[in-house]
Design a protein around this motif. Structure first.
Motif, PDB file in Angstrom:
ATOM      1  N   VAL A 119       0.864  -1.190   0.000  1.00  0.00           N
ATOM      2  CA  VAL A 119       0.000   0.000   0.000  1.00  0.00           C
ATOM      3  C   VAL A 119       0.896   1.235   0.000  1.00  0.00           C
ATOM      4  CG1 VAL A 119      -1.771  -1.230   1.342  1.00  0.00           C
ATOM      5  CG2 VAL A 119      -0.140   0.258   2.532  1.00  0.00           C
ATOM      6  N   GLU A 120       0.279   2.395  -0.261  1.00  0.00           N
ATOM      7  CA  GLU A 120       1.032   3.641  -0.153  1.00  0.00           C
ATOM      8  C   GLU A 120       1.261   4.015   1.319  1.00  0.00           C
ATOM      9  OE1 GLU A 120      -0.767   6.410  -3.639  1.00  0.00           O
ATOM     10  OE2 GLU A 120      -2.126   4.950  -2.717  1.00  0.00           O
ATOM     11  N   ALA A 121       2.320   4.765   1.566  1.00  0.00           N
ATOM     12  CA  ALA A 121       2.563   5.347   2.891  1.00  0.00           C
ATOM     13  C   ALA A 121       2.532   6.848   2.735  1.00  0.00           C
ATOM     14  CB  ALA A 121       3.926   4.904   3.430  1.00  0.00           C
ATOM     15  N   PRO A 122       1.452   7.483   3.207  1.00  0.00           N
ATOM     16  CA  PRO A 122       0.319   6.980   3.970  1.00  0.00           C
ATOM     17  C   PRO A 122      -0.810   6.503   3.053  1.00  0.00           C
ATOM     18  CG  PRO A 122       0.121   9.343   3.753  1.00  0.00           C
ATOM     19  CD  PRO A 122       1.410   8.955   3.045  1.00  0.00           C
ATOM     20  N   THR A 123      -1.781   5.762   3.658  1.00  0.00           N
ATOM     21  CA  THR A 123      -2.966   5.320   2.903  1.00  0.00           C
ATOM     22  C   THR A 123      -4.192   5.313   3.810  1.00  0.00           C
ATOM     23  OG1 THR A 123      -3.792   3.669   1.332  1.00  0.00           O
ATOM     24  CG2 THR A 123      -2.725   2.831   3.317  1.00  0.00           C
ATOM     25  N   PHE A 124      -5.334   4.934   3.242  1.00  0.00           N
ATOM     26  CA  PHE A 124      -6.612   4.900   3.963  1.00  0.00           C
ATOM     27  C   PHE A 124      -6.527   3.891   5.111  1.00  0.00           C
ATOM     28  CE2 PHE A 124     -11.232   3.261   3.556  1.00  0.00           C
ATOM     29  CZ  PHE A 124     -11.695   4.151   4.501  1.00  0.00           C
ATOM     30  N   LEU A 125      -6.751   4.400   6.294  1.00  0.00           N
ATOM     31  CA  LEU A 125      -6.618   3.620   7.519  1.00  0.00           C
ATOM     32  C   LEU A 125      -7.447   2.330   7.510  1.00  0.00           C
ATOM     33  CD1 LEU A 125      -5.734   3.511  10.488  1.00  0.00           C
ATOM     34  CD2 LEU A 125      -7.559   5.112  11.005  1.00  0.00           C
ATOM     35  N   ALA A 126      -8.702   2.420   7.080  1.00  0.00           N
ATOM     36  CA  ALA A 126      -9.586   1.249   7.132  1.00  0.00           C
ATOM     37  C   ALA A 126      -9.153   0.167   6.144  1.00  0.00           C
ATOM     38  CB  ALA A 126     -11.036   1.647   6.867  1.00  0.00           C
ATOM     39  N   THR A 127      -8.383   0.553   5.121  1.00  0.00           N
ATOM     40  CA  THR A 127      -7.849  -0.449   4.198  1.00  0.00           C
ATOM     41  C   THR A 127      -6.800  -1.303   4.884  1.00  0.00           C
ATOM     42  OG1 THR A 127      -8.152   1.085   2.371  1.00  0.00           O
ATOM     43  CG2 THR A 127      -6.734  -0.796   1.986  1.00  0.00           C
ATOM     44  N   ILE A 128      -5.915  -0.645   5.589  1.00  0.00           N
ATOM     45  CA  ILE A 128      -4.845  -1.377   6.292  1.00  0.00           C
ATOM     46  C   ILE A 128      -5.464  -2.406   7.233  1.00  0.00           C
ATOM     47  CG2 ILE A 128      -2.873  -1.173   7.854  1.00  0.00           C
ATOM     48  CD1 ILE A 128      -2.583   1.777   6.959  1.00  0.00           C
ATOM     49  N   GLN A 129      -6.431  -1.955   8.023  1.00  0.00           N
ATOM     50  CA  GLN A 129      -7.060  -2.846   9.009  1.00  0.00           C
ATOM     51  C   GLN A 129      -7.847  -3.963   8.320  1.00  0.00           C
ATOM     52  OE1 GLN A 129      -6.037  -2.179  12.032  1.00  0.00           O
ATOM     53  NE2 GLN A 129      -6.865  -0.277  12.840  1.00  0.00           N
ATOM     54  N   CYS A 130      -8.556  -3.600   7.254  1.00  0.00           N
ATOM     55  CA  CYS A 130      -9.358  -4.574   6.508  1.00  0.00           C
ATOM     56  C   CYS A 130      -8.476  -5.714   6.005  1.00  0.00           C
ATOM     57  CB  CYS A 130     -10.036  -3.846   5.339  1.00  0.00           C
ATOM     58  SG  CYS A 130     -10.931  -4.907   4.200  1.00  0.00           S
ATOM     59  N   PHE A 131      -7.332  -5.376   5.411  1.00  0.00           N
ATOM     60  CA  PHE A 131      -6.441  -6.406   4.864  1.00  0.00           C
ATOM     61  C   PHE A 131      -5.761  -7.205   5.986  1.00  0.00           C
ATOM     62  CE2 PHE A 131      -5.761  -3.615   0.813  1.00  0.00           C
ATOM     63  CZ  PHE A 131      -7.015  -3.965   0.358  1.00  0.00           C
ATOM     64  N   ARG A 132      -5.394  -6.516   7.076  1.00  0.00           N
ATOM     65  CA  ARG A 132      -4.743  -7.227   8.196  1.00  0.00           C
ATOM     66  C   ARG A 132      -5.685  -8.243   8.835  1.00  0.00           C
ATOM     67  NH1 ARG A 132      -1.343  -2.308  10.937  1.00  0.00           N
ATOM     68  NH2 ARG A 132       0.544  -2.577   9.679  1.00  0.00           N
ATOM     69  N   LEU A 133      -6.973  -7.939   8.790  1.00  0.00           N
ATOM     70  CA  LEU A 133      -7.964  -8.858   9.382  1.00  0.00           C
ATOM     71  C   LEU A 133      -7.938 -10.210   8.649  1.00  0.00           C
ATOM     72  CD1 LEU A 133      -9.989  -8.783  11.677  1.00  0.00           C
ATOM     73  CD2 LEU A 133     -11.594  -7.649  10.184  1.00  0.00           C
ATOM     74  N   TYR A 134      -7.538 -10.200   7.389  1.00  0.00           N
ATOM     75  CA  TYR A 134      -7.396 -11.470   6.654  1.00  0.00           C
ATOM     76  C   TYR A 134      -5.972 -12.026   6.754  1.00  0.00           C
ATOM     77  CZ  TYR A 134     -12.065 -10.710   4.901  1.00  0.00           C
ATOM     78  OH  TYR A 134     -13.425 -10.543   4.829  1.00  0.00           O
ATOM     79  N   GLY A 135      -5.146 -11.388   7.590  1.00  0.00           N
ATOM     80  CA  GLY A 135      -3.813 -11.917   7.832  1.00  0.00           C
ATOM     81  C   GLY A 135      -2.719 -11.319   6.978  1.00  0.00           C
ATOM     82  N   ALA A 136      -3.001 -10.213   6.277  1.00  0.00           N
ATOM     83  CA  ALA A 136      -1.990  -9.639   5.382  1.00  0.00           C
ATOM     84  C   ALA A 136      -0.806  -9.063   6.150  1.00  0.00           C
ATOM     85  CB  ALA A 136      -2.620  -8.540   4.528  1.00  0.00           C
ATOM     86  N   ASP A 137       0.382  -9.240   5.560  1.00  0.00           N
ATOM     87  CA  ASP A 137       1.584  -8.531   5.986  1.00  0.00           C
ATOM     88  C   ASP A 137       1.655  -7.300   5.076  1.00  0.00           C
ATOM     89  OD1 ASP A 137       4.061  -7.651   6.690  1.00  0.00           O
ATOM     90  OD2 ASP A 137       5.150  -9.418   5.968  1.00  0.00           O
ATOM     91  N   VAL A 138       1.321  -6.126   5.620  1.00  0.00           N
ATOM     92  CA  VAL A 138       1.169  -4.924   4.798  1.00  0.00           C
ATOM     93  C   VAL A 138       2.498  -4.178   4.699  1.00  0.00           C
ATOM     94  CG1 VAL A 138      -0.109  -2.766   4.486  1.00  0.00           C
ATOM     95  CG2 VAL A 138      -1.258  -4.755   5.489  1.00  0.00           C
ATOM     96  N   ILE A 139       2.970  -4.014   3.455  1.00  0.00           N
ATOM     97  CA  ILE A 139       4.243  -3.346   3.160  1.00  0.00           C
ATOM     98  C   ILE A 139       3.929  -1.937   2.635  1.00  0.00           C
ATOM     99  CG2 ILE A 139       6.386  -3.528   1.816  1.00  0.00           C
ATOM    100  CD1 ILE A 139       5.921  -6.115   3.271  1.00  0.00           C
ATOM    101  N   SER A 140       4.747  -0.950   2.977  1.00  0.00           N
ATOM    102  CA  SER A 140       4.487   0.425   2.565  1.00  0.00           C
ATOM    103  C   SER A 140       5.414   0.875   1.445  1.00  0.00           C
ATOM    104  CB  SER A 140       4.689   1.375   3.749  1.00  0.00           C
ATOM    105  OG  SER A 140       3.733   1.108   4.748  1.00  0.00           O
ATOM    106  N   ALA A 141       4.836   1.516   0.430  1.00  0.00           N
ATOM    107  CA  ALA A 141       5.612   2.141  -0.639  1.00  0.00           C
ATOM    108  C   ALA A 141       5.523   3.656  -0.473  1.00  0.00           C
ATOM    109  CB  ALA A 141       5.057   1.721  -1.998  1.00  0.00           C
TER     110      ALA A 141
END
Lengths: 396, 396
Positions: A119-141
């Motif tokens: 995802v972009e740094a910064p990005t939409f907060l609810a997106t980060i949480q939404c993806f993490r709820l499915y177990g994503a390891d979220v990397i920032s660009a």
């Protein structure tokens, strides 16, 4: 009660805690992420829902297809065609319960525990949480004034082999940044080169102030053969018509669209046909261009007023790029002259002075820049904006 | 594109394949699971949405709290109080996008891969798939004419230690069965004894034909101290008012309700405030009792007509319990006199004769009873029901 492990990956938003303070009387809030209720075309929506209930009440009130209400899918395909997406059939999109559900369905269909997502740094907060709820390891660009830095993005894709890359290329939340035309094409080339899905979230593209932004990545995909196979696009009625309808849509390659539809069947069966039939009638009535022209004009004035006031009242204490669209000013505290440099600290002081905004740190999936802040100019009029930024000047 | 492993646990419904055949001209369908559009109170809903847009358009069209629109939560608490749930505060429930989303949120908050969940055999097809999508190992508890067999259920709970037990105790889909009062109390006692969550899904409880059914398990929980800590309850406007609104609700212990709200934030942010405000105005206007009286009367006539026709035209080829509420007749092919005994085979023959129903096998999570079938009497009038069952008699 033992909950599922996936809940350990998310936390209740820090922003929510701040929002509890907003009830204080007399406070001027730049904290919201929503459009101005006063600009909703209530009369147009009233006509639309009454037309829907008069013409085909059975369809508007009955269960509907999970993919969406066909008259709305047709209207949305035509709406997208007006924005340069010429080759989109109604069957090429599904209707979602807000674009938030499109993100959820992308997570549900694609992300398993430990999968990488960029995802972009910064990005939409609810997106980060939404993806993490499915177990994503979220990397920032990282982004700069022209949006995501595609050279760094390429290195991250090559290194992490992510399930997908999520971008808000046009007046993104929170950054307000506009991804340049050449970078948009580069993103499509990266999608093909690395066979990596790109998810384009586009809630703000219609809210430009002067000249129109570059075409969406979806619109550009016709110029990059093969790229459409690696592209999903999320749209919404929330920022221009009404968030309360909860009508969004997703364009995606057929296999992904089919899997997302299957998942949606078990998420909420389908999006409210009552709201879908209303949105379809609204678009059919041809009121959207005038509504868009109106909101663009009002938000442009407010954005200008906020920029002017920030320069006048905060001077060298902050730096920001004047937004060309969207709902937000994204700013960085410079710490000049020993002034406050921490967004959380300033948020606390600001509340005391009677003005609220959102500190920027929660919008980073990793390594937050604590000096950032997001100010929405959408819901306060020009006088309130000037008064509120004046208070912010005192707080700093 | 590599999809998430969770998708391997579900399949596109066999029923969907059958539904494709329903477009055949002149077919009489008993296959649907939906109420009759002709009975929607269109005038009442029109008045409700116009009242919502006149009185507080900002609230009806803006983003809203994830928990739900407060005036609707208040109306729903009052509606539940009228059904014997005396101690429910508006904060004790959240609004969901249909009760399907309540099931999804229960899955999202509670089920991890390999977790056991107990359901009735047979049960609502979309529930089985919804829970499997989160990795559930779904165990079946047998039912008889009085609903789930609580002695067997107790053994299964003791053996499998499930995350929860999912029941549709009142006119369940597909069985139409009514769980007896003593068994309802026994379920609450099991919840406490084994500290196991019970999920009561109650879409059909309002659709009784003669005398009212026993109180819901939720209503009875006040008689079994401590049981409320182990009880969730899902309700919906879909079967009595309009499925197209997508307005359901969930009652649950505070911690589960808070976790489900957090998950919902990332699923669809909130349920359509446009639909919620409409439902709130509808309930406030006091039209529900007359609407309920009307649909009960019409469905009662149709249920009776279907029962009579089945006895007349199919005789000893099938056996069934005459339903006392809900939308369905659940029947078993006896094979008497060498007649067809397989529901799938009869479904194919029936389509050829111009009548459709759903074979019962897909409603079993395990060990399907292939001789079963589900017939909905909701959407055809008495003449069509008699004609359709006549055709079914020919098919057999």
């Amino acid at each position: 009660m033992p909950f599922a492990d996936r809940l350990n990956n998310v936390e209740t938003s820090a922003i929510r805690e701040l929002f509890k303070l907003l009830g204080k009387p007399g406070i001027i809030s730049f904290a919201g992420g929503f459009p101005d209720s006063a600009m909703f075309d209530v009369e147009g929506i009233k006509e639309a829902v009454n037309a829907a209930l008069a013409q085909d009440p059975g369809a508007a009130l009955q269960y509907g297809a999970t993919e969406g209400y066909n008259p709305l899918r047709e209207q949305l395909a035509a709406f997208m065609a007006g924005k340069g997406v010429k080759d989109l059939a109604p069957e090429g999109l599904i209707v979602t319960t807000g674009s938030q559900q499109a993100l959820d369905l992308i997570g549900k269909t694609l992300i398993g525990p430990g999968d990488k997502v960029i995802v972009e740094a910064p990005t939409f907060l609810a997106t980060i949480q939404c993806f993490r709820l499915y177990g994503a390891d979220v990397i920032s660009a990282p982004i700069d004034a022209n949006g995501v830095q595609t050279d760094v993005l390429e290195k991250l894709i090559a290194e992490h082999k992510p399930k997908f890359v999520y971008l808000i290329p046009t007046f993104g939340n929170p950054s307000g940044t506009l991804l340049g035309l050449e970078r948009r094409k580069k993103v499509l080339e990266l999608a093909i080169k690395y066979q990596t899905l790109i998810v384009e979230d586009d809630p703000y593209g219609d809210l430009y102030f002067n000249e129109a932004p570059p075409p969406s990545i979806l619109a550009l995909s016709s110029q990059v053969p093969g790229s459409r196979d690696w592209l999903a696009h999320c749209g919404t009625m929330s920022k221009v018509l009404s968030p309360g309808l909860r009508v969004g849509w997703m364009v995606a390659p057929p296999e992904l669209l089919a899997k997302a539809t299957m998942c949606k069947q078990f998420s909420d069966a389908h999006t409210s046909t009552f709201a879908q039939a209303t949105a379809a009638q609204y678009l059919k009535a041809g009121r959207m261009p005038a509504t868009l022209a109106h909101v663009r004009k009002v938000y442009a004035e407010r954005a200008q007023a906020m920029g002017n006031a920030l320069r006048k009242d905060l001077g060298d204490a902050i730096e920001f790029v004047q937004p060309q669209g969207g709902l937000f000013v994204w700013a960085r505290l410079t710490g000049a002259g020993g002034k406050v440099k921490d967004g959380n600290e300033l948020a606390r002081r600001a509340i005391e002075k009677g003005v609220a905004f959102v500190p920027g740190a929660p919008f980073y999936a990793n390594n937050p820049d604590l000096s950032t802040l997001r100010l929405s100019f959408a819901t306060a009029d020009v006088a309130k904006i000037e008064e509120g930024i004046g208070r912010l000047g005192q707080a700093i």
